[in-house]
Scaffold this motif. Sequence first.
Motif, short mmCIF file in Angstrom:
data_model
loop_
_atom_site.label_atom_id
_atom_site.label_comp_id
_atom_site.label_asym_id
_atom_site.label_seq_id
_atom_site.Cartn_x
_atom_site.Cartn_y
_atom_site.Cartn_z
N MET B 76 -7.04 -35.86 6.80
CA MET B 76 -5.77 -36.29 6.17
C MET B 76 -5.19 -35.13 5.39
N GLN B 77 -3.94 -34.84 5.65
CA GLN B 77 -3.27 -33.75 4.96
C GLN B 77 -3.18 -34.05 3.47
N PHE B 79 -0.73 -34.03 1.69
CA PHE B 79 0.48 -34.74 1.26
C PHE B 79 0.37 -36.25 1.42
N PHE B 80 -0.84 -36.75 1.53
CA PHE B 80 -1.06 -38.20 1.48
C PHE B 80 -1.72 -38.56 0.15
N TYR B 330 2.52 -39.08 -4.10
CA TYR B 330 2.61 -39.54 -2.70
C TYR B 330 2.45 -41.05 -2.53
#
Lengths: 404, 381
Positions: B76-77, B79-80, B330
Motif C-alpha cells: 500500500m502506497q 498516500f493511503f 488521507y
Amino acid sequence: MAEKKKKGLKVNKAIGEAIAKCYQDAQTKRPLAWSLLAGGNPLIEIAHAAGIQLVFPENYGAACSTKHASGRYCEIAEAHDYSSDLCSYCRNCFGYIFAQDAEPPQGGMPEPDLFLMTTNACVHYIKWFDSLRLMYNKPLVMVNTPRVMDKGRVEDYYLEHTVREIEGAIAEIERITNIKVTHEKLSEAVKLSDELNDYWREIIEMQKAVPAPMNLPDIGNVLFPVVGLRGTREGVELMKQTYTEVKQCVAEKRGAIEEEKHRLMFLNIPLWYNLRLAGYFAEKGACFPFMDYAFYVWPPVKMDPSRPIESLAAKALYGQLNEGPDAQIDNLIRDIKEFHIDGVVIHSDRSCKVMSLGLLDAARIIRETYHIPVLVFDLDHTDERVYSDAEFKNRVDAFLEMLE
Amino acid sequence: MLYQSKERRDGALQELRYSVSNNSEVLQSAKDKTGRKIVGVFHSVVPEELIYAAGLHPTRLFAHFDEPITLADAHMQTFFCSNVRAIWDQVLKGKYPYLNGVVIPTACEAVDYIYQTWKRHNPYEFVTSVVLPFKKTENALSFLAAEIGRLKKSLEGFTGREISSDSLHHAIELYNKNRELLKKLYELRKSESPPLCGVDAYYAVMSGFILDKEQHNVLLEQLLGELQSRSDSPRADVRLLVSGGCMIDVRVLEAIESLGAVIVADDTNTGSRSFWHQVDAAKDPLSALASRCMAVPSPFTTSSEERLQYISEMIREYRVDGVVFAIQKYCESEKFDLPFLEGEIRGRFGVPTTYVETDYLADIAPLKTRVEAFIESLKAV
C-alpha cells in the motif's frame, strides 16, 4: 535526437471538435446535467435518451490540466479548505467554481440543473457530487451500485438492486426535467451504446497488432466518445471513423510511432498535463498500445437493447473500478502476453486511490511472472504541481535502458 | 490542570483502560478461557451481533501503537490512511496471533481494497466482506438486509453451525443493552461538571471493541454507579466536541484535555457513531441490523447534511463551546465534509471550530500548539 513520433490518428481532430461542441452546447442548452463518467455511469445513456445536455467534471479536469490551468484551480480549492489529499479532478472542479474566471478553459461548465452519478467509482466521487449538490442546491440523481468484492461474484440481488436503482433514477430524472424517458428512446440509446461497444471491442483487439496503430494520446482521445457519447449517433460515428482508420493502419502495418521497438503498458490515469511524454518514449522507440484506464475501466460489456435497464445495470457492475485489483491483476497477466508487452509503466497516482491500490502487488506479480522491466512512479493525473520533468525523465531513461 | 485525577482511574474505569492498553493479552486470554474464535472487524458498520451469535468473539481491529510501518509499504502506497496501513503491516508481522478471521466492510478506499489484498495473502482462516449501500432508501435497506443474510451464511460456513434465531435475538438484546449503557454514560457528560472526561469516555467505548459484551456491560454498569455517586468533578469551562474518523490515538485526546478543556461529546467511529443507534429487536433481525448499519453517520455512507444534523444535535445537547476536527491524514471522506461542516457550524450555530490532522505515530506537539491557541481563543470569548 531525430523526432520519431507521429501526429496521431486523423480522427483525433473530429474527437477534439466533439469535445469542444459538448462544452459549447453546455453554454446554451437546457436542461444541463453535470455527470460522472467513471465506472460506466448508466445515467449517461439515459440522459442522452432524454435529450439532456451533459458536461463531465472529470473530463473538465483533464481539459483544464492539458491547458495547464489545474495547478491553479487545485491551489484555489486548497485555499478553501479542500485538502490536497483529495482527488485532483475534484479539487480542479472546486477551484474552477471558486475562481469564477471570465474565460475558463473550454468556456467552462455552466451551473447545472441536476447532477448525475453512480457510486461504482470511489468514495471521493460520492463525496464530490454530494458537495456540488450542496453548493448549487440542485438535485443529485444517484444510482447505488454494490461493490463487487470477489472477482466474478455478482449476486442476483446486486443486479436486482441496481435495476431498481436505475428505474428510480429514471423516475427522478423525469420528475426533475419533465421529460419522459420512454422505453423506445432508452432502447435506442442502449442499441447505440452497444454499437459503440462493438467498435470499441474491435479497436482494443486491433491494438494487439505489431506495430500498434494507436499510442497513449490516441487512446486518451478516443476515451471521450467511449465514455461520454454512449447512446448517441455521434458517438457511434466517431467510433466507426476511429475503427476504420485503425483498421487501415493495421492492414498497412502503419504504427502509431516510427520504428516501434518496445511495446509498453500504461497503468492508471495518464498525466493529462503532459501527454507529450508519450512522444519522449516514442523518440526512444517505445509505444503504449495498452492503457488499463481505457480498456478496463470502460470494458465493452455486451448490451441488449430489448432489456435496456438490465444492460445498463450490468455495465455499471462490471469494470475495474467496481471490481478491484483481483480482476485487474488476472487481466494484466493475460494481456501482457496478448498485447506483446515488454515493459510496464505504472502511475501510482496519489489522486486516484481506487486505481492505485493493488498496483504495487501487480508490479511484483508482473515482474515475477514475466521478468520484464516495471517502472513505478508516484505522481498525480491532474495536479501538475507535483511533477518534475527532469526527475521523471531520468527515471524513464533508466527504465528504457533496461528495455534495451 | 490535568482533568483526570489518579482516583478517577480506579474501579471499573481502571479495568476498561487495562483492556484497551493490553488488548492482545486480553483477547488471547478470553480466547483461551472460552474457546471462542476471534474475528476482527473494520468499522462500526459491521453487524457484530451476527458474529457474536455465531459463537465467535468479535473485536475491532486496531494497530498497536508501537511499530513503524515497514512491510506494508510493499503493498500500500504511503498516500493511503496510515491506520489501515499499520493494521496491514502488523498482520504481515504476525501481531494478531489470537485472530482467526476478519469481516471487512466497504468503507473508504483503503478498507475496501484491503479486502482483496487480504484474500491474496490469506493470513487467517476466514475473511469475508459486507457491501454497504451509499444511500438510505428502502431499496438500499432491502439490499443490505440481503447482504447481511450472505454474511450470516458465510459465518455459518466458517463455524459449521447455523446461527439460531434465539442466539441472534440474544446477541441483539445484549448489544442494545451495551449501546444503552454507553448512551447513559454519555448523558453524564451533559453536566456542568461532567464526571468523566473525553479520555475516560474513549476507554469506556474502546474497551467494548475488545471485551465480551456481557463483561463490558457489567463493567459499564459498575462505572455508571461509581460516577453517579461522585460529586467532586470540576466544572468544565471549555466544552469541546471532537469530530474525526477512527480516533484511535488516545494521545490526541490527552493532549487536548491537558490544555484545560473537557471533551464532552464526539462524532467519531471510535466514539458515539459506534453505538448511537439501536437495533429494533421487534423487527426482522436482518432488516433491523441493516437499518442500524445504515444509520451509523460515517461520512462514507452519509451526506454532509446528515452529518451536520448529527453534530449540531450534539452541539446543542452537550452545550459545546468549540469543535475540534481531528482528521486522519488521507481520510478523504472526512476531509470532503470538512469545509461544509466548518462553514455551517461557525456560520449557522456561531460555534468556533478548528482543524488538526492526525497520523499514525506522528509527533503530537504541533497538534497541541494549534489546539492550545484554539482553547485560548474560546476562553477569551
